[in-house]
Design a protein around this motif. Structure first.
Motif, PDB file in Angstrom:
ATOM      1  N   ASN A   1       0.833  -1.199   0.000  1.00  0.00           N
ATOM      2  CA  ASN A   1       0.000   0.000   0.000  1.00  0.00           C
ATOM      3  C   ASN A   1       0.868   1.250   0.000  1.00  0.00           C
ATOM      4  OD1 ASN A   1      -2.085  -1.844   0.332  1.00  0.00           O
ATOM      5  ND2 ASN A   1      -3.201  -0.535   1.735  1.00  0.00           N
ATOM      6  N   SER A   2       0.280   2.328  -0.473  1.00  0.00           N
ATOM      7  CA  SER A   2       0.913   3.637  -0.368  1.00  0.00           C
ATOM      8  C   SER A   2       0.233   4.419   0.744  1.00  0.00           C
ATOM      9  CB  SER A   2       0.782   4.395  -1.687  1.00  0.00           C
ATOM     10  OG  SER A   2      -0.577   4.780  -1.901  1.00  0.00           O
ATOM     11  N   ALA A   3       0.825   5.544   1.107  1.00  0.00           N
ATOM     12  CA  ALA A   3       0.190   6.403   2.112  1.00  0.00           C
ATOM     13  C   ALA A   3      -1.179   6.870   1.625  1.00  0.00           C
ATOM     14  CB  ALA A   3       1.093   7.605   2.410  1.00  0.00           C
ATOM     15  N   PHE A   4      -1.284   7.188   0.345  1.00  0.00           N
ATOM     16  CA  PHE A   4      -2.568   7.613  -0.208  1.00  0.00           C
ATOM     17  C   PHE A   4      -3.617   6.505  -0.104  1.00  0.00           C
ATOM     18  CE2 PHE A   4      -0.996  11.223  -3.195  1.00  0.00           C
ATOM     19  CZ  PHE A   4      -1.254  12.162  -2.211  1.00  0.00           C
ATOM     20  N   ASP A   5      -3.190   5.235  -0.193  1.00  0.00           N
ATOM     21  CA  ASP A   5      -4.134   4.113  -0.093  1.00  0.00           C
ATOM     22  C   ASP A   5      -4.789   4.050   1.282  1.00  0.00           C
ATOM     23  OD1 ASP A   5      -3.677   3.221  -2.689  1.00  0.00           O
ATOM     24  OD2 ASP A   5      -2.036   1.887  -2.072  1.00  0.00           O
ATOM     25  N   GLN A   6      -4.111   4.556   2.311  1.00  0.00           N
ATOM     26  CA  GLN A   6      -4.608   4.452   3.679  1.00  0.00           C
ATOM     27  C   GLN A   6      -5.354   5.689   4.155  1.00  0.00           C
ATOM     28  OE1 GLN A   6      -4.189   1.008   3.808  1.00  0.00           O
ATOM     29  NE2 GLN A   6      -4.201   1.513   5.976  1.00  0.00           N
ATOM     30  N   LEU A   7      -5.262   6.774   3.417  1.00  0.00           N
ATOM     31  CA  LEU A   7      -5.933   8.006   3.837  1.00  0.00           C
ATOM     32  C   LEU A   7      -7.358   8.066   3.287  1.00  0.00           C
ATOM     33  CD1 LEU A   7      -3.044  10.611   3.364  1.00  0.00           C
ATOM     34  CD2 LEU A   7      -3.878   9.611   5.507  1.00  0.00           C
ATOM     35  N   PRO A   8      -8.222   8.832   3.928  1.00  0.00           N
ATOM     36  CA  PRO A   8      -9.599   8.971   3.437  1.00  0.00           C
ATOM     37  C   PRO A   8      -9.614   9.485   1.991  1.00  0.00           C
ATOM     38  CG  PRO A   8      -9.397   9.889   5.652  1.00  0.00           C
ATOM     39  CD  PRO A   8      -8.001   9.570   5.182  1.00  0.00           C
ATOM     40  N   PRO A   9     -10.512   8.958   1.132  1.00  0.00           N
ATOM     41  CA  PRO A   9     -10.541   9.345  -0.288  1.00  0.00           C
ATOM     42  C   PRO A   9     -10.672  10.847  -0.519  1.00  0.00           C
ATOM     43  CG  PRO A   9     -11.904   7.411   0.083  1.00  0.00           C
ATOM     44  CD  PRO A   9     -11.485   7.888   1.428  1.00  0.00           C
ATOM     45  N   ASP A  10     -11.445  11.542   0.331  1.00  0.00           N
ATOM     46  CA  ASP A  10     -11.606  12.981   0.125  1.00  0.00           C
ATOM     47  C   ASP A  10     -10.297  13.734   0.406  1.00  0.00           C
ATOM     48  OD1 ASP A  10     -11.973  12.239   2.851  1.00  0.00           O
ATOM     49  OD2 ASP A  10     -12.839  14.202   3.293  1.00  0.00           O
ATOM     50  N   VAL A  11      -9.528  13.235   1.380  1.00  0.00           N
ATOM     51  CA  VAL A  11      -8.233  13.855   1.685  1.00  0.00           C
ATOM     52  C   VAL A  11      -7.275  13.662   0.507  1.00  0.00           C
ATOM     53  CG1 VAL A  11      -6.195  13.757   3.186  1.00  0.00           C
ATOM     54  CG2 VAL A  11      -8.489  13.589   4.176  1.00  0.00           C
ATOM     55  N   VAL A  12      -7.262  12.444  -0.045  1.00  0.00           N
ATOM     56  CA  VAL A  12      -6.383  12.139  -1.172  1.00  0.00           C
ATOM     57  C   VAL A  12      -6.755  12.987  -2.387  1.00  0.00           C
ATOM     58  CG1 VAL A  12      -5.642  10.350  -2.787  1.00  0.00           C
ATOM     59  CG2 VAL A  12      -5.977   9.782  -0.367  1.00  0.00           C
ATOM     60  N   ALA A  13      -8.045  13.054  -2.696  1.00  0.00           N
ATOM     61  CA  ALA A  13      -8.497  13.827  -3.861  1.00  0.00           C
ATOM     62  C   ALA A  13      -8.121  15.296  -3.732  1.00  0.00           C
ATOM     63  CB  ALA A  13     -10.010  13.675  -4.023  1.00  0.00           C
ATOM     64  N   ASN A  14      -8.268  15.844  -2.555  1.00  0.00           N
ATOM     65  CA  ASN A  14      -7.927  17.245  -2.330  1.00  0.00           C
ATOM     66  C   ASN A  14      -6.430  17.494  -2.498  1.00  0.00           C
ATOM     67  OD1 ASN A  14      -8.529  20.022  -1.392  1.00  0.00           O
ATOM     68  ND2 ASN A  14      -7.352  19.411   0.402  1.00  0.00           N
ATOM     69  N   ARG A  15      -5.624  16.586  -1.970  1.00  0.00           N
ATOM     70  CA  ARG A  15      -4.182  16.754  -2.081  1.00  0.00           C
ATOM     71  C   ARG A  15      -3.705  16.617  -3.522  1.00  0.00           C
ATOM     72  NH1 ARG A  15      -1.711  13.852   3.424  1.00  0.00           N
ATOM     73  NH2 ARG A  15      -2.693  15.325   4.879  1.00  0.00           N
ATOM     74  N   LEU A  16      -4.296  15.700  -4.276  1.00  0.00           N
ATOM     75  CA  LEU A  16      -3.900  15.538  -5.674  1.00  0.00           C
ATOM     76  C   LEU A  16      -4.288  16.761  -6.500  1.00  0.00           C
ATOM     77  CD1 LEU A  16      -4.703  11.761  -6.284  1.00  0.00           C
ATOM     78  CD2 LEU A  16      -2.455  12.843  -6.085  1.00  0.00           C
ATOM     79  N   ARG A  17      -5.413  17.364  -6.192  1.00  0.00           N
ATOM     80  CA  ARG A  17      -5.800  18.606  -6.875  1.00  0.00           C
ATOM     81  C   ARG A  17      -4.770  19.704  -6.585  1.00  0.00           C
ATOM     82  NH1 ARG A  17     -11.196  17.113  -5.467  1.00  0.00           N
ATOM     83  NH2 ARG A  17     -11.017  18.293  -3.515  1.00  0.00           N
ATOM     84  N   GLN A  18      -4.330  19.760  -5.333  1.00  0.00           N
ATOM     85  CA  GLN A  18      -3.347  20.775  -4.955  1.00  0.00           C
ATOM     86  C   GLN A  18      -2.004  20.537  -5.654  1.00  0.00           C
ATOM     87  OE1 GLN A  18      -3.464  20.237  -0.666  1.00  0.00           O
ATOM     88  NE2 GLN A  18      -4.624  22.133  -0.410  1.00  0.00           N
ATOM     89  N   VAL A  19      -1.646  19.269  -5.821  1.00  0.00           N
ATOM     90  CA  VAL A  19      -0.394  18.939  -6.505  1.00  0.00           C
ATOM     91  C   VAL A  19      -0.401  19.498  -7.924  1.00  0.00           C
ATOM     92  CG1 VAL A  19       0.997  17.055  -7.461  1.00  0.00           C
ATOM     93  CG2 VAL A  19       0.095  16.876  -5.144  1.00  0.00           C
ATOM     94  N   GLU A  20      -1.533  19.359  -8.630  1.00  0.00           N
ATOM     95  CA  GLU A  20      -1.630  19.826 -10.007  1.00  0.00           C
ATOM     96  C   GLU A  20      -1.729  21.344 -10.096  1.00  0.00           C
ATOM     97  OE1 GLU A  20      -1.078  17.949 -12.637  1.00  0.00           O
ATOM     98  OE2 GLU A  20      -0.707  16.368 -11.163  1.00  0.00           O
ATOM     99  N   LYS A  21      -2.473  21.955  -9.197  1.00  0.00           N
ATOM    100  CA  LYS A  21      -2.713  23.391  -9.274  1.00  0.00           C
ATOM    101  C   LYS A  21      -1.588  24.234  -8.677  1.00  0.00           C
ATOM    102  CE  LYS A  21      -7.777  23.203  -9.295  1.00  0.00           C
ATOM    103  NZ  LYS A  21      -9.019  23.637  -8.591  1.00  0.00           N
ATOM    104  N   GLU A  22      -1.021  23.747  -7.564  1.00  0.00           N
ATOM    105  CA  GLU A  22      -0.042  24.566  -6.831  1.00  0.00           C
ATOM    106  C   GLU A  22       1.336  23.925  -6.698  1.00  0.00           C
ATOM    107  OE1 GLU A  22      -1.787  25.825  -3.033  1.00  0.00           O
ATOM    108  OE2 GLU A  22      -3.705  25.042  -3.788  1.00  0.00           O
ATOM    109  N   GLY A  23       1.415  22.614  -6.927  1.00  0.00           N
ATOM    110  CA  GLY A  23       2.672  21.912  -6.667  1.00  0.00           C
ATOM    111  C   GLY A  23       3.458  21.502  -7.884  1.00  0.00           C
ATOM    112  N   ASN A  24       3.121  22.065  -9.048  1.00  0.00           N
ATOM    113  CA  ASN A  24       3.860  21.779 -10.283  1.00  0.00           C
ATOM    114  C   ASN A  24       3.915  20.286 -10.612  1.00  0.00           C
ATOM    115  OD1 ASN A  24       4.585  24.557 -10.709  1.00  0.00           O
ATOM    116  ND2 ASN A  24       6.183  24.320  -9.144  1.00  0.00           N
ATOM    117  N   GLY A  25       2.915  19.546 -10.135  1.00  0.00           N
ATOM    118  CA  GLY A  25       2.870  18.117 -10.401  1.00  0.00           C
ATOM    119  C   GLY A  25       3.887  17.312  -9.619  1.00  0.00           C
TER     120      GLY A  25
END
Length: 265
Positions: free
Chosen positions: A139-163
């Motif tokens: 498993n990854s850390a994302f696999d263990q976190l709540p889906p809404d937390v993961v989705a929010n963080r991935l959105r931030q990666v694309e918008k603010e974290g340069n991928g």
């Protein structure tokens, strides 16, 4: 008779001096070795208050910073993942030639110390998960976190974290209440390499690799992303469970409480 007693006394003093000089362990030696592993967005700096307390009590303490954050933020690239963080700590322990190490991980650092224990168990004495993330092999850390937390963080990666990076979250989300603590942490946190959360943990054995495991649950307030993880751990019998009434970053909000638990181990 007096000469014999004098010789014995001098021999005892000489051996005592030799023990102190060369660091030989005795049955009365209570010095412990702690390696403290930080969580996401953080660095070895976060343990400053706790390391001071432990060192003042005579213990050996080290708090390495993993690649890409803290003072090593200049090394942050897309290639930085979980395996690199695990290797960072493995290399640190081996380079310092630590043994009988009490390995402590906070937050995401829990995933890291699980990987370290799988690789160098003979150098470790005990694992301590300080309000930390625990994941099974595969498993990854994302696999263990709540889906809404993961989705929010991935959105931030694309918008603010340069991928590449997970941007620094609101410091208030960690439950800290002291304004000076909040300001201090806000000035230190760095973006987190996203691959540390995406790379899957690969273990040869079970979590902890048969070493004793302690979980310190920080309850005031509960760090929401960890609620599900804690619920699962509490059902398992091979964990020593402790609770302290403080926030997620307990090494900052309640270092004395954490020190007391660590010194009991």
């Amino acid at each position: 008779m007096q000469r014999r007693s004098f010789c014995k006394s001098m021999l005892g003093i000489g051996l005592g001096a030799l023990t102190l000089k060369h660091g030989f362990a005795t049955e009365h030696d209570k010095t412990k070795t702690y390696v403290l592993v930080h969580g996401a967005w953080s660095g070895g700096w976060c343990w400053k208050r706790l390391t001071t307390l432990l060192r003042n009590s005579g213990h050996e303490v080290s708090s390495p910073t993993c690649t890409g954050v803290g003072e090593r933020t200049h090394l942050n690239t897309k290639a930085v993942g979980l395996s690199i963080w695990i290797q960072d700590v493995v290399n640190h322990i081996e380079q310092e030639d630590f043994s009988e190490t009490i390995l402590v991980g906070s937050g995401f650092g829990g995933v890291v110390i699980t990987g370290v224990a799988d690789r160098i168990p003979k150098r470790l004495r005990k694992l301590v998960y300080l309000d930390a993330l625990v994941i099974p092999s595969g498993n990854s850390a994302f696999d263990q976190l709540p889906p809404d937390v993961v989705a929010n963080r991935l959105r931030q990666v694309e918008k603010e974290g340069n991928g590449i990076n997970i941007p620094v979250p609101s410091v208030e989300s960690f439950g800290l209440k002291n304004l000076s603590d909040i300001q201090w942490i806000a000035s230190k946190l760095k973006p987190q390499p996203v691959n540390t959360y995406m790379e899957k943990l690969s273990l040869k054995g079970s979590i902890g690799n048969k070493l004793p495991k302690v979980y310190i649950d920080c309850t005031s307030p509960q760090f929401k992303p960890l609620i599900g993880v804690k619920r699962l751990i509490k059902t398992e019998k091979d964990w020593d469970w402790r609770s302290i009434n403080t926030s997620h970053d307990a090494m900052i909000s309640a270092p004395k409480l954490v020190q007391e638990i660590l010194q009991e181990l």
